[in-house]
Design a protein around this motif. Structure first.
Motif, short mmCIF file in Angstrom:
data_model
loop_
_atom_site.label_atom_id
_atom_site.label_comp_id
_atom_site.label_asym_id
_atom_site.label_seq_id
_atom_site.Cartn_x
_atom_site.Cartn_y
_atom_site.Cartn_z
N LEU A 265 27.61 29.16 93.54
CA LEU A 265 27.33 29.05 92.19
C LEU A 265 27.20 30.25 91.23
O LEU A 265 27.79 30.53 90.21
CB LEU A 265 25.73 28.68 92.05
N TRP A 266 26.79 31.40 92.15
CA TRP A 266 26.85 32.78 91.57
C TRP A 266 28.33 33.33 91.25
O TRP A 266 28.57 34.11 90.23
CB TRP A 266 26.05 33.92 92.23
N GLN B 295 31.60 34.53 83.24
CA GLN B 295 31.10 35.35 82.30
C GLN B 295 32.17 36.28 81.90
O GLN B 295 32.01 36.98 80.85
CB GLN B 295 29.81 36.22 83.09
N ALA C 42 32.07 42.28 81.13
CA ALA C 42 30.97 42.62 80.39
C ALA C 42 31.10 44.18 79.87
O ALA C 42 30.45 44.51 79.16
CB ALA C 42 29.66 42.47 81.08
N PHE D 265 29.57 31.65 88.31
CA PHE D 265 28.76 31.99 87.12
C PHE D 265 29.33 33.53 87.09
O PHE D 265 29.78 33.81 85.35
CB PHE D 265 27.38 32.41 87.52
N ASN E 4 24.50 49.10 84.79
CA ASN E 4 24.30 47.97 84.50
C ASN E 4 26.02 47.45 84.03
O ASN E 4 26.75 48.25 84.08
CB ASN E 4 23.43 47.63 83.53
N PRO E 5 26.32 46.18 83.95
CA PRO E 5 27.58 45.71 83.97
C PRO E 5 28.34 46.40 82.53
O PRO E 5 29.52 46.58 82.29
CB PRO E 5 27.60 44.23 83.65
N MET F 80 25.11 30.37 96.76
CA MET F 80 25.97 31.38 96.51
C MET F 80 27.17 31.22 95.79
O MET F 80 27.63 31.98 94.69
CB MET F 80 26.27 32.04 97.65
#
Lengths: 266, 495
Positions: A3-4, A11, A14, A7, A152-153, A1
């Motif tokens: 890791l996410w 990112q 967005a 991540f 969505n983002p 987790m």
């Protein structure tokens, strides 16, 4: 987790800033409703009306009448027009509060005062926020695909204070897609009945506005007209996510309506 | 019917022929009925005898009031086709194991079967209140949970009935066809080139596959050979469609396992793919390009190869993370097991059947467009669980991206469209491997050159039939994950 988490942080952001100044609406290249240059119409030509699959175009003596509420922007009329009177465009912000505003007639009865007077009054009640209950009344899943994209983002609908809610009892707006098939009519009305007042209704997508490609027949309806009192009409096949957002903001009086008397303000 | 091998069978020969076919390793694909004239109904069975060999089409004439033997005992996947024909054509199938309405719901009282040409145009069906046929449960501990047709979130309308005790689901019954629009009937009397607009709107997220199968059916009827450039570009469109659908699938699957960042990333990649679609074709759902005889216009391909390469790199990182996330994989492994036998017998298709060890793909086994000229990797797995279904789709994304680059590199020049006018009285079959599996269109043209009958078989019609078998005897916690792992649409099934 973790890791996410890492991540996600890497990112960065967005989400688009649109409709704020300088934001990208994400619709580069999207073909919208055709633009009509009525002055170019050759006399007694009805080529566009003949190819239109949804009877959005009616041939008159000198020109045509066009109902954008029936348009599925298939571009067939643009290809058929011998004089360039119909032109492909990126015009998709077609949300209106009066159904008649989607109809292009050769000589509009311009009534500025009335146009100004059309207001949903929703802002007075809810401020700037909105909770939506969606009902699919027989769509092709195209509208749902674009509605799902709102969370969505990139579009990140929540940033605008607009949410989808599971229960109609928490909903301010009933957003209906599809032409209202016979089997979905009763569940649709039952959902509407469960909503507290005041409540608003949006016909989303050409099917909900006017029936669309499958209109009538033994199982298919012709949209929300005569089924529920509609406060917001958004044609499109399907409307893209930015068109959905623009429509919701029109209802909330946070964005101006772009279309009056079938004419698109650029 | 072009391009099939025809075989005429009488009603009493059907069972035997079916058994012979199954013993030889063949599989029934679809069954439908049409009315060659006002007196006669003809039932047709589309049969696959093996990869690389042409489909067989069995024709069986039915006199008025004649009953047909049900083949659902021999080959269960035909069960729904027979029930559909009973609802829409008024046909009677003897000894059907599930003799209940399917498409029209209980309580429909049509004055005539709706697909009978004598059914009055635009007359809505009459409905009366009628109970649903459900298993009779005596034990009061077993509860019934009806869910839908209006479900939570932005979802398609369908009703699911669960018989359950605590967490355990004893029996699951999906009630579909709330969204039945009568699309096949709406095609009738239209000009063939108008039909493609309807085909694209049968299942919005399968617009390209539907348009392809429909146009290929017309091209088969007209004996029309498409220009090479159009054939290659059709592959490009079909693979772009697979790409955004599978990316959406992965995001949605993460939603059901509550992997929030994974969901966001999957849906962001889907959005990027849809924006690529719009820049290339003018439509986020890739509509309006595929037409009978080729393509309507040239897509914009500048920058596409680079954008797809960026997407490939991002997808690679996403997949690696998904595969490292045990909390996600734990929910998928052994969830919704579908055995090889069940998948074959009940008619599973697409990534669902390929994840249960069935190696079938129309792009390779019965190539269309330019697939015969392209190297194609068909993904597969044998575990038959939700993880296998996700793996197959992830492999397919990688295969699609490789295929897309190849098409962009080797795209031949030339014209885009040839005239395609199916002659009066002609008929044709078209198919496509959509992101969700096999899709068939059977098209009949009348004496005036207009559409007389269009049969649409979407992949979700097959997979919805299979899906309940993985839900019986499972538990509530896994239901949403299992459903997402099938990647079903309702619109395609309901039509």
């Amino acid at each position: 987790m973790p890791l996410w988490t890492l991540f996600g942080l890497k990112q960065g952001k967005a989400s688009t800033a649109w409709p704020a100044e300088g934001g990208d609406d994400g619709q580069a290249g999207v073909l919208g409703m055709p633009r009509l240059h009525a002055e170019r119409c050759p006399p007694e030509c009805s080529d566009c009306a003949a190819v239109c699959p949804t009877r959005a175009i009616e041939a008159l003596d000198q020109c045509i009448a066009l109902d954008y509420g029936r348009c599925i922007h298939c571009q067939l009329c643009v290809e058929a027009c011998p004089a360039g009177a119909l032109e492909s465009s990126g015009d998709w912000a077609y949300a209106v509060t009066k159904r008649d505003d989607l109809k292009y007639a050769p000589a509009p009865a311009v009534d500025e005062t009335q146009a100004q007077a059309v207001r949903s009054g929703i802002r007075r009640v809810f401020g700037r926020s909105l909770h939506i209950r969606h009902v699919d009344a027989g769509s092709c899943n195209g509208c749902e695909s674009e509605l799902q994209a709102l969370n969505n983002p990139f579009y990140n609908l929540h940033r605008l204070g607009i949410f989808f809610t599971p229960s109609p009892r928490f909903a301010d707006l009933l957003l209906v897609t599809g032409p209202v098939t016979h089997a979905m009519k009763a569940p649709l009305l039952a959902t509407y009945e469960q909503m507290p007042q005041p409540r608003w209704v949006m016909a989303a997508g050409t099917c909900a506005v006017s029936g669309g490609v499958a209109e009538d027949g033994y199982a298919c309806g012709r949209g929300l007209e005569g089924v529920l009192p509609v406060d917001l009409w958004l044609p499109g096949c399907p409307p893209n996510p930015a068109a959905f957002i623009h429509a919701l903001l029109v209802l909330l009086e946070r964005q101006p309506q772009r279309v009056r008397e079938g004419r698109y303000e650029r | 019917m072009n391009p099939c091998v025809l075989r005429d069978l009488a009603a009493h020969q059907l069972r035997h022929a079916c058994r012979v076919l199954l013993d030889a390793g063949g599989r029934m694909q679809i069954a439908y009925a049409w009315h060659p004239n006002h007196k006669l109904i003809e039932v047709r069975y589309l049969v696959s005898v093996g990869a690389g060999r042409p489909f067989e089409l069995w024709r069986c004439p039915v006199e008025a009031d004649q009953a047909l033997p049900s083949l659902a005992e021999e080959t269960p996947l035909l069960g729904w086709y027979e029930r559909e024909m009973a609802d829409l054509h008024g046909l009677v199938f003897q000894n059907h194991p599930e003799p209940h309405p399917l498409v029209l719901h209980e309580g429909a009282r049509p004055q005539r079967p709706p697909l009978d040409p004598a059914y009055p145009a635009d007359a809505p069906l009459a409905y009366v209140e009628a109970p649903i046929a459900l298993p009779h449960i005596r034990n009061p501990d077993v509860q019934l949970l009806p869910f839908g047709p209006v479900r939570a979130d932005v979802l398609e309308s369908a009703q699911f009935l669960f018989f359950y005790v605590g967490e355990s689901i004893l029996h699951y019954h999906p009630r579909l066809f709330f969204k039945h629009r009568g699309m096949e009937k709406r095609c009738e009397a239209k000009r063939p080139e108008q039909g493609v607009i309807l085909a694209e709107r049968v299942s919005g997220v399968g617009s390209v596959a539907h348009a392809l199968a429909y146009c290929q059916a017309l091209e088969a009827a007209a004996d029309c050979v498409m220009p090479q450039r159009a054939a290659w570009l059709r592959v490009l469109l079909a693979e772009l469609e697979r790409l955004y659908n599978h990316l959406h699938y992965l995001g949605h699957l993460c939603h059901t396992t509550t992997l929030k960042v994974g969901e966001a990333q999957g849906k962001l990649l889907e959005e990027k793919a849809k924006q690529l679609n719009a820049r290339a074709t003018g439509s986020r759902l890739l509509r309006g390009l595929v037409v009978p005889g080729g393509l309507a216009r040239e897509p914009r391909l500048d920058g596409l190869a680079d954008a797809l390469e960026t997407l490939r790199v991002e997808f690679f990182a996403y997949r690696q993370l998904l595969e490292k996330t045990d909390s996600h994989r734990d929910r998928l492994l052994t969830t919704g097991l579908l055995s090889h036998t069940l998948a074959f017998d009940q008619g599973a298709t697409g990534p669902v059947e390929r994840a249960s060890g069935l190696d079938r793909d129309l792009r390779r086994d019965h190539p269309y467009a330019a697939y015969a000229e392209l190297p194609l990797t068909v993904a597969g797995a044998t575990e038959g669980d939700a993880q296998a279904r996700a793996n197959v789709r992830m492999d397919e994304i990688e295969a699609s991206l490789a295929l897309l680059q190849r098409v962009l590199l080797m795209l031949p020049d030339g014209p885009l469209r040839v005239p395609c006018a199916p002659p009066p009285g002609s008929e044709g079959l078209g198919w496509a491997e959509s992101p969700r599996g096999s899709l068939y269109y059977a098209v009949h043209v009348d004496a005036d050159g207009r559409l007389a009958r269009v049969k649409i078989k979407s992949p979700s019609f097959s997979n919805w039939r299979v899906f309940p078998y993985t839900v019986h005897d499972s538990n509530m916690m896994d239901y949403a994950i299992n459903e997402a792992s099938f990647g079903l649409t309702v619109a395609g099934c309901d039509r």
